[in-house]
Motif scaffolding. Structure first.
Motif, mmCIF file in Angstrom:
data_model
loop_
_atom_site.group_PDB
_atom_site.id
_atom_site.type_symbol
_atom_site.label_atom_id
_atom_site.label_comp_id
_atom_site.label_asym_id
_atom_site.label_seq_id
_atom_site.Cartn_x
_atom_site.Cartn_y
_atom_site.Cartn_z
ATOM 1 N N LEU A 1 64.007 79.518 -1.079
ATOM 2 C CA LEU A 1 63.900 78.052 -0.504
ATOM 3 C C LEU A 1 62.387 77.790 -0.500
ATOM 4 O O LEU A 1 62.300 76.709 -0.308
ATOM 5 C CB LEU A 1 64.272 77.906 1.009
ATOM 6 N N ALA A 2 61.432 78.470 -0.980
ATOM 7 C CA ALA A 2 60.186 78.072 -0.829
ATOM 8 C C ALA A 2 59.855 77.133 -1.988
ATOM 9 O O ALA A 2 59.732 77.247 -3.115
ATOM 10 C CB ALA A 2 59.149 79.538 -1.232
ATOM 11 N N ARG B 1 70.434 93.349 3.901
ATOM 12 C CA ARG B 1 69.082 93.275 4.150
ATOM 13 C C ARG B 1 68.808 91.975 3.181
ATOM 14 O O ARG B 1 68.981 92.022 2.049
ATOM 15 C CB ARG B 1 68.427 94.343 3.602
ATOM 16 N N ILE B 2 68.006 90.810 3.881
ATOM 17 C CA ILE B 2 67.970 89.735 2.985
ATOM 18 C C ILE B 2 66.889 89.232 3.308
ATOM 19 O O ILE B 2 65.990 89.222 4.217
ATOM 20 C CB ILE B 2 69.059 88.719 3.758
ATOM 21 N N VAL B 3 66.382 88.433 1.951
ATOM 22 C CA VAL B 3 64.905 88.113 2.097
ATOM 23 C C VAL B 3 65.148 86.446 1.978
ATOM 24 O O VAL B 3 65.936 86.072 1.175
ATOM 25 C CB VAL B 3 64.012 88.498 0.662
ATOM 26 N N VAL B 4 64.322 85.686 2.756
ATOM 27 C CA VAL B 4 64.251 84.183 2.591
ATOM 28 C C VAL B 4 62.949 83.805 2.441
ATOM 29 O O VAL B 4 62.059 83.630 3.363
ATOM 30 C CB VAL B 4 64.957 83.536 4.120
ATOM 31 N N THR B 5 62.902 83.299 1.129
ATOM 32 C CA THR B 5 61.593 82.686 1.038
ATOM 33 C C THR B 5 61.465 81.270 1.522
ATOM 34 O O THR B 5 62.492 80.475 1.515
ATOM 35 C CB THR B 5 61.276 82.529 -0.654
ATOM 36 N N GLY B 6 60.106 80.975 2.307
ATOM 37 C CA GLY B 6 59.997 79.691 2.847
ATOM 38 C C GLY B 6 60.943 79.597 4.136
ATOM 39 O O GLY B 6 61.257 78.713 4.706
#
Length: 454
Positions: A211-212, A142-147
């Motif tokens: 990455l945001a 379960r992964i979160v990618v900001t931006g």
């Protein structure tokens, strides 16, 4: 009188018979046998119906399982390798036909051919069983990618969903676009949250790709205070989340941390030459501060971190008017405008295709090295050389227009990627002449849509 005495004696005897514990009785409480004391109810319950025996057997089974559990996978692996290497008894028809070939020109003996084929096949199969590609056979993360709705982020989301993970995208759509991730809207493993990382958020994830941040001069100069807040407060919030939930954290830093470098090509050990009060410092120094925060959380709070320093990247889904040189040249050529070259055009850059960068980010996250790592293509081009490649790809009749250079623009930029090659087994595969046409196809479609709206 005698009768009364006899009657009272008889009554006393009867009372003594009825109450042997009376004071007149010849029996004493000390002479009575005490009944046996009963056991505690809980112990009595366990001893009945052989319950204690079942408890002991259960403990024995559980102990045996925990003792043997670390050994079982190794036994299973050795057995599978043994069976793989010993059960190959069939051969391709071409080899089987060769065994029965009676032609005098066929000089290879059947036994030697069988042995060589079997040994080579065993080697291939055993090698394949020991090498599991990324995402295959491993648990779904379960992964979160900001931006994640931005240019690079959306391609990273494609990669992670494609290998079977669940992805949460966080984006405030300052530079990101919903169109970049709309093709995932029906996917149950995909979530999109409109949120600014400057504000805290609570999630339960295994990995965080941070990455945001606006990455082009046009965007980060538009609101420099917001840019540095994103780099500092946004990174603090994501690192705090990683600390609370025990997630692995990857920071996408930038080659801009080297500033206008005095070392060429740039290694990760180079500390840079940055103007801390210049127009670009909101981004340059912001990313340097983000790296500092990341390492402090790693050393002080034992957070698992990774740091990538990204060099110039191009590809589909870039913002058409973001001010970066590749998107500028491509959009200008498609619109039949002069290609704008700032300064004398002799400043150099290296350009990597977005798929190469995404593969590098995933490789860094999956390996056990903190970094920082340079992720870029060491192929170096001057701005004039890049303009010529764009003209060859789109419109050979395009003209070049020179304008004064911008402040603090680096004169040279080329990554040394030897560290990523050695430790991550990563290097870019797509050359500029291969990747540019793919980007042009995407830009052509969007420019035509833009013209149709006008």
């Amino acid at each position: 009188m005698k009768q009364l005495y006899k009657q009272s004696s008889l009554n006393n005897y009867k009372r003594d018979e009825e109450n042997p514990l009376s004071s007149n009785s010849q029996y004493s409480p000390k002479t009575l046998k005490q009944p046996p004391r009963s056991l505690p109810r809980s112990l009595n319950y366990i001893l009945k119906e052989q319950r204690l025996l079942f408890v002991l057997v259960g403990i024995l089974i559980a102990s045996t399982f925990f003792i043997l559990q670390p050994i079982l996978p190794r036994i299973a692996t050795s057995e599978s390798n043994y069976s793989t290497s010993t059960t190959i008894t069939t051969f391709p028809s071409s080899i089987q036909n060769g065994f029965s070939n009676n032609d005098d020109n066929f000089h290879v003996s059947s036994s030697s051919m069988m042995n060589s084929y079997q040994s080579s096949t065993n080697f291939d199969l055993v090698g394949k069983t020991n090498r599991v590609p990324v995402g295959i056979g491993s648990k779904r993360l379960r992964i979160v990618v900001t931006g994640g709705a931005g240019f690079v982020g959306s391609h990273l989301v494609d990669k992670l969903l494609g290998r079977g993970d669940s992805v949460i995208v966080i984006d405030n759509f300052f530079t990101g676009r919903k169109e970049n991730v709309m093709h995932h809207f029906g996917n149950p493993r995909f979530e999109l949250i409109r949120h600014d990382v400057v504000e805290p958020i609570l999630l339960e994830v295994d990995q965080i790709y941070h990455l945001a941040c606006p990455a082009s001069p046009v965007h980060y100069k538009f609101n420099p205070v917001k840019t540095i807040k994103t780099n500092v407060m946004g990174t603090l919030n994501m690192l705090g989340l990683a600390k609370r939930i025990g997630a692995r954290f990857l920071l996408t830093s930038t080659s801009e941390v080297y500033g206008d470098p005095l070392e060429h090509p740039q290694k990760e050990t180079y500390w840079g030459n940055v103007n801390p009060i210049g127009e670009r410092s909101c981004y340059d120094e912001g990313k340097r501060t983000a790296e500092t925060l990341t390492m402090d959380y790693h050393r002080g709070a034992s957070v698992e971190v990774r740091i990538a320093r990204i060099f110039n990247t191009y590809g589909p889904r870039m913002c058409i008017d973001d001010g970066r040189v590749v998107s500028n040249f491509v959009s200008q050529a498609l619109r039949r405008q002069p290609l704008t070259v700032y300064g004398d055009g002799k400043q150099t850059r290296s350009f990597q295709y977005v798929s190469d960068l995404v593969n590098g980010l995933v490789a860094l996250m999956e390996h056990d090295h903190v970094g920082p790592f340079n992720l870029g293509n060491p192929g170096e081009f001057t701005m004039l050389e890049l303009a010529e490649v764009v003209k060859e790809t789109i419109d050979s009749s395009a003209t070049i227009e020179f304008k004064p250079n911008t402040a603090d623009d680096p004169h040279m930029r080329k990554p040394d990627i030897s560290k990523a090659k050695e430790l991550l087994n990563w290097e870019p595969k797509v050359s500029l002449r291969e990747g540019l046409p793919r980007m042009v196809t995407d830009f052509q479609k969007r420019v035509e849509e833009e013209g149709a709206k006008l």
